[in-house]
Every structure is written in C-alpha cells, then in structure tokens.
Design a protein around this motif. Structure first.
Motif, PDB file in Angstrom:
ATOM      1  N   ASP A  34      -0.371  -8.937  -8.491  1.00 41.11           N
ATOM      2  CA  ASP A  34       0.689 -10.717  -9.642  1.00 41.11           C
ATOM      3  C   ASP A  34      -0.276 -10.387 -11.364  1.00 41.11           C
ATOM      4  O   ASP A  34       0.937 -10.680 -12.105  1.00 41.11           O
ATOM      5  CB  ASP A  34       0.630 -12.347  -8.867  1.00 41.11           C
ATOM      6  CG  ASP A  34       1.730 -11.944  -7.711  1.00 41.11           C
ATOM      7  OD1 ASP A  34       2.234 -10.723  -7.849  1.00 41.11           O
ATOM      8  OD2 ASP A  34       0.926 -12.355  -6.633  1.00 41.11           O
ATOM      9  N   GLY A  35      -1.376 -10.435 -11.623  1.00 40.41           N
ATOM     10  CA  GLY A  35      -1.841 -10.371 -12.219  1.00 40.41           C
ATOM     11  C   GLY A  35      -1.842  -9.930 -13.317  1.00 40.41           C
ATOM     12  O   GLY A  35      -2.149  -9.217 -14.496  1.00 40.41           O
ATOM     13  N   GLY A  36      -1.493  -7.980 -12.569  1.00 42.14           N
ATOM     14  CA  GLY A  36      -1.976  -7.058 -13.387  1.00 42.14           C
ATOM     15  C   GLY A  36      -3.214  -6.933 -14.107  1.00 42.14           C
ATOM     16  O   GLY A  36      -3.405  -6.350 -15.095  1.00 42.14           O
ATOM     17  N   ALA A  37      -3.944  -7.266 -13.386  1.00 43.13           N
ATOM     18  CA  ALA A  37      -5.403  -7.385 -13.547  1.00 43.13           C
ATOM     19  C   ALA A  37      -6.690  -6.904 -12.224  1.00 43.13           C
ATOM     20  O   ALA A  37      -6.232  -8.012 -11.633  1.00 43.13           O
ATOM     21  CB  ALA A  37      -5.726  -8.213 -14.485  1.00 43.13           C
ATOM     22  N   MET A  38      -7.287  -6.104 -12.157  1.00 44.31           N
ATOM     23  CA  MET A  38      -8.407  -6.573 -11.104  1.00 44.31           C
ATOM     24  C   MET A  38     -10.004  -5.569 -12.137  1.00 44.31           C
ATOM     25  O   MET A  38     -10.390  -5.632 -12.798  1.00 44.31           O
ATOM     26  CB  MET A  38      -8.454  -4.935 -10.201  1.00 44.31           C
ATOM     27  CG  MET A  38      -6.348  -5.874  -9.554  1.00 44.31           C
ATOM     28  SD  MET A  38      -6.138  -4.183  -8.404  1.00 44.31           S
ATOM     29  CE  MET A  38      -6.818  -4.669  -6.629  1.00 44.31           C
ATOM     30  N   THR A  39     -10.381  -6.054 -11.468  1.00 45.95           N
ATOM     31  CA  THR A  39     -12.248  -5.903 -11.177  1.00 45.95           C
ATOM     32  C   THR A  39     -12.264  -4.376 -10.294  1.00 45.95           C
ATOM     33  O   THR A  39     -11.740  -4.487  -9.793  1.00 45.95           O
ATOM     34  CB  THR A  39     -13.090  -6.240 -10.555  1.00 45.95           C
ATOM     35  OG1 THR A  39     -12.979  -6.596  -9.189  1.00 45.95           O
ATOM     36  CG2 THR A  39     -12.836  -8.056 -11.418  1.00 45.95           C
ATOM     37  N   SER A  40     -13.191  -3.549 -11.099  1.00 48.68           N
ATOM     38  CA  SER A  40     -14.001  -2.674 -10.213  1.00 48.68           C
ATOM     39  C   SER A  40     -13.646  -2.586  -8.507  1.00 48.68           C
ATOM     40  O   SER A  40     -12.997  -1.989  -8.065  1.00 48.68           O
ATOM     41  CB  SER A  40     -15.007  -1.912 -10.935  1.00 48.68           C
ATOM     42  OG  SER A  40     -15.346  -0.689 -10.291  1.00 48.68           O
ATOM     43  N   ALA A  41     -14.892  -3.621  -8.292  1.00 49.32           N
ATOM     44  CA  ALA A  41     -14.713  -3.296  -6.866  1.00 49.32           C
ATOM     45  C   ALA A  41     -13.535  -4.080  -6.187  1.00 49.32           C
ATOM     46  O   ALA A  41     -13.662  -3.405  -5.206  1.00 49.32           O
ATOM     47  CB  ALA A  41     -15.786  -5.111  -7.054  1.00 49.32           C
ATOM     48  N   GLU A  42     -12.958  -5.068  -6.948  1.00 47.99           N
ATOM     49  CA  GLU A  42     -11.163  -5.246  -6.580  1.00 47.99           C
ATOM     50  C   GLU A  42     -10.589  -3.371  -5.695  1.00 47.99           C
ATOM     51  O   GLU A  42      -9.505  -3.039  -4.705  1.00 47.99           O
ATOM     52  CB  GLU A  42     -10.097  -6.183  -6.925  1.00 47.99           C
ATOM     53  CG  GLU A  42     -11.237  -7.318  -7.066  1.00 47.99           C
ATOM     54  CD  GLU A  42     -10.971  -8.010  -8.038  1.00 47.99           C
ATOM     55  OE1 GLU A  42     -10.755  -9.699  -7.546  1.00 47.99           O
ATOM     56  OE2 GLU A  42     -10.262  -8.294  -9.033  1.00 47.99           O
ATOM     57  N   LEU A  43     -10.354  -3.234  -7.311  1.00 48.43           N
ATOM     58  CA  LEU A  43     -10.063  -1.351  -6.757  1.00 48.43           C
ATOM     59  C   LEU A  43     -10.970  -1.055  -5.972  1.00 48.43           C
ATOM     60  O   LEU A  43     -10.029  -0.317  -5.464  1.00 48.43           O
ATOM     61  CB  LEU A  43      -9.539  -1.204  -8.512  1.00 48.43           C
ATOM     62  CG  LEU A  43      -8.543  -1.691  -9.669  1.00 48.43           C
ATOM     63  CD1 LEU A  43      -9.183  -1.277 -10.594  1.00 48.43           C
ATOM     64  CD2 LEU A  43      -7.897  -1.438  -9.260  1.00 48.43           C
ATOM     65  N   GLN A  47      -1.436   0.860  -8.247  1.00 50.86           N
ATOM     66  CA  GLN A  47      -2.183  -0.613  -7.730  1.00 50.86           C
ATOM     67  C   GLN A  47      -2.476  -1.645  -8.573  1.00 50.86           C
ATOM     68  O   GLN A  47      -2.084  -3.452  -8.284  1.00 50.86           O
ATOM     69  CB  GLN A  47      -3.911  -0.340  -7.490  1.00 50.86           C
ATOM     70  CG  GLN A  47      -4.698  -1.435  -6.720  1.00 50.86           C
ATOM     71  CD  GLN A  47      -4.171  -1.523  -5.422  1.00 50.86           C
ATOM     72  OE1 GLN A  47      -3.602  -1.180  -4.515  1.00 50.86           O
ATOM     73  NE2 GLN A  47      -3.495  -2.716  -5.145  1.00 50.86           N
ATOM     74  N   LEU A  48      -2.751  -1.464 -10.101  1.00 49.22           N
ATOM     75  CA  LEU A  48      -2.500  -1.973 -10.954  1.00 49.22           C
ATOM     76  C   LEU A  48      -1.569  -3.528 -10.835  1.00 49.22           C
ATOM     77  O   LEU A  48      -1.025  -4.596 -11.421  1.00 49.22           O
ATOM     78  CB  LEU A  48      -3.486  -2.519 -12.848  1.00 49.22           C
ATOM     79  CG  LEU A  48      -4.924  -2.312 -12.559  1.00 49.22           C
ATOM     80  CD1 LEU A  48      -5.331  -1.374 -13.981  1.00 49.22           C
ATOM     81  CD2 LEU A  48      -5.329  -3.446 -12.857  1.00 49.22           C
ATOM     82  N   MET A  49      -0.551  -1.705 -11.202  1.00 51.17           N
ATOM     83  CA  MET A  49       1.137  -2.340 -11.471  1.00 51.17           C
ATOM     84  C   MET A  49       1.757  -3.395  -9.892  1.00 51.17           C
ATOM     85  O   MET A  49       2.756  -4.002 -10.023  1.00 51.17           O
ATOM     86  CB  MET A  49       1.851  -0.827 -11.398  1.00 51.17           C
ATOM     87  CG  MET A  49       1.651  -0.657 -12.747  1.00 51.17           C
ATOM     88  SD  MET A  49       2.742  -1.250 -13.552  1.00 51.17           S
ATOM     89  CE  MET A  49       4.501  -1.293 -13.276  1.00 51.17           C
ATOM     90  N   ALA A  50       0.772  -3.396  -9.118  1.00 52.31           N
ATOM     91  CA  ALA A  50       1.488  -3.636  -7.147  1.00 52.31           C
ATOM     92  C   ALA A  50       0.503  -5.136  -7.475  1.00 52.31           C
ATOM     93  O   ALA A  50       0.823  -6.070  -6.634  1.00 52.31           O
ATOM     94  CB  ALA A  50       0.978  -3.083  -7.056  1.00 52.31           C
ATOM     95  N   SER A  74       0.783  -1.027  -0.069  1.00 50.98           N
ATOM     96  CA  SER A  74      -0.149  -0.265   0.295  1.00 50.98           C
ATOM     97  C   SER A  74       0.705   0.916  -0.019  1.00 50.98           C
ATOM     98  O   SER A  74       0.748   1.884  -0.903  1.00 50.98           O
ATOM     99  CB  SER A  74      -1.099   0.140   1.291  1.00 50.98           C
ATOM    100  OG  SER A  74      -1.316   1.212   0.885  1.00 50.98           O
ATOM    101  N   ARG A  75       2.113   1.305   0.639  1.00 48.38           N
ATOM    102  CA  ARG A  75       2.285   2.219   0.909  1.00 48.38           C
ATOM    103  C   ARG A  75       3.340   2.497  -0.818  1.00 48.38           C
ATOM    104  O   ARG A  75       3.825   3.802  -1.239  1.00 48.38           O
ATOM    105  CB  ARG A  75       3.954   2.227   1.931  1.00 48.38           C
ATOM    106  CG  ARG A  75       3.565   2.327   3.146  1.00 48.38           C
ATOM    107  CD  ARG A  75       4.250   2.400   4.212  1.00 48.38           C
ATOM    108  NE  ARG A  75       5.664   1.901   4.098  1.00 48.38           N
ATOM    109  CZ  ARG A  75       5.008   0.396   5.345  1.00 48.38           C
ATOM    110  NH1 ARG A  75       4.414   0.126   5.669  1.00 48.38           N
ATOM    111  NH2 ARG A  75       6.333  -0.543   4.885  1.00 48.38           N
ATOM    112  N   PHE A  76       3.464   1.593  -1.223  1.00 50.27           N
ATOM    113  CA  PHE A  76       4.609   1.543  -2.296  1.00 50.27           C
ATOM    114  C   PHE A  76       3.135   2.076  -3.409  1.00 50.27           C
ATOM    115  O   PHE A  76       3.347   2.763  -4.387  1.00 50.27           O
ATOM    116  CB  PHE A  76       5.330   0.411  -3.458  1.00 50.27           C
ATOM    117  CG  PHE A  76       5.045   0.358  -4.121  1.00 50.27           C
ATOM    118  CD1 PHE A  76       5.873   0.674  -5.099  1.00 50.27           C
ATOM    119  CD2 PHE A  76       3.957  -0.641  -5.802  1.00 50.27           C
ATOM    120  CE1 PHE A  76       6.509   0.789  -6.785  1.00 50.27           C
ATOM    121  CE2 PHE A  76       4.150  -0.259  -6.851  1.00 50.27           C
ATOM    122  CZ  PHE A  76       5.163   0.180  -7.329  1.00 50.27           C
TER     123      PHE A  76
END
Length: 159
Positions: free
Chosen positions: A40-49, A35-38, A10-12
C-alpha cells in the motif's frame, strides 16, 4: 478496509515478476519491484523485502541497486533510524517512458550518423536509416501518447 489475502498477493507478485523477467528485467529486481508495487505504501525496508520474498539481504541489495540505477525506485532514510527504505517513484510508468523517449532521441541521432557513414545506398545504411526513422516515428507517437495519458488520467477515479 478489505482484508488482504496474502497468498493471492504472493501469487500476483510472482506472476508479475515472471512477466517482467520474460521482458528482460533481472529476476530478483523484478521480484523486488513487484513486491513494492503490491504494498500500500509503495515502500519497504531491506529486511521487509527479504522476509516477504524469502530472499537474502544480499539479493535485495543487488536488486535494489539495479532498480535504483534504472530509476524505478529510490532509497530514502527512515525517519529517526539508520535503516533505508526503498520507494517506488510517483508516476513511475510515465517517468519511465519519458526517460525512454530520451534514449530514443540518443539512439536516433547515433543511427542517423551511422547511416550517413555507411552510405545511404548500401544495404546496411538503408537498414540503419530505416531503424532511425522508426525511432523518430516512435518518439513522436510516444509524446502524443503521454500527453493523452495525462488527460485520460484526470478523468479516472483512482483515489
């Protein structure tokens, strides 16, 4: 596999997002991108973000719209679902700088036309001609730099 320190991650994310914002990127877009860069999969849903960044779905939507517009992420449908996932592009930085090269070409052409219309002997014409020459130089260096990156990348053990 190493255990992830979520507080450090989170700090990064916040530190990198702040640096991107200082460089001119929209604040929420910078946070979503970091957040996407951090992940592992380089992908997230809107809810996850939304959950991981503690921001509203509307803020995620606006950030993703910007990132999609500048071709830093793409939207993909989650298999078997109606949910979208936001995905980083492969070779993101290489592609970003390749597109920047296309912008430099366009700017150089417009600047050369501007310098000609202002007159090469005028202070404004000279200033604009110098700017066009700078972009021409930068473009030539960028192409060589990107080629050298490809060669260098092949020597790296990045998994």
């Amino acid at each position: 596999m190493a255990v992830r320190n979520e507080e450090a991650v989170s700090r990064f994310v916040e530190r990198f997002a702040a640096q991107l914002t200082e460089a001119g990127m929209q604040r929420m877009a910078a946070r979503v991108f970091a957040q996407l860069m951090a992940t592992d999969g380089g992908a997230m849903t809107s809810a996850e973000l939304s959950e991981s960044l503690r921001i509203s779905p509307a803020a995620v939507s606006g950030a993703v719209s910007y990132l999609t517009q500048v071709s830093m992420v793409s939207r993909e449908r989650e298999p078997g679902s109606r949910r979208d996932r936001y995905v980083l592009h492969n070779e993101l930085w290489y592609e970003t700088f390749t597109r920047r090269d296309q912008v430099l070409t366009m700017w150089e052409k417009t600047l050369r036309e501007g310098a000609a219309s202002l007159g090469a002997d005028s202070p404004a014409g000279t200033r604009i001609a110098e700017t066009a020459a700078f972009f021409e130089f930068l473009q030539g260096e960028m192409l060589g730099l990107l080629d050298r990156w490809r060669i260098h990348k092949a020597t790296l053990d990045l998994g």
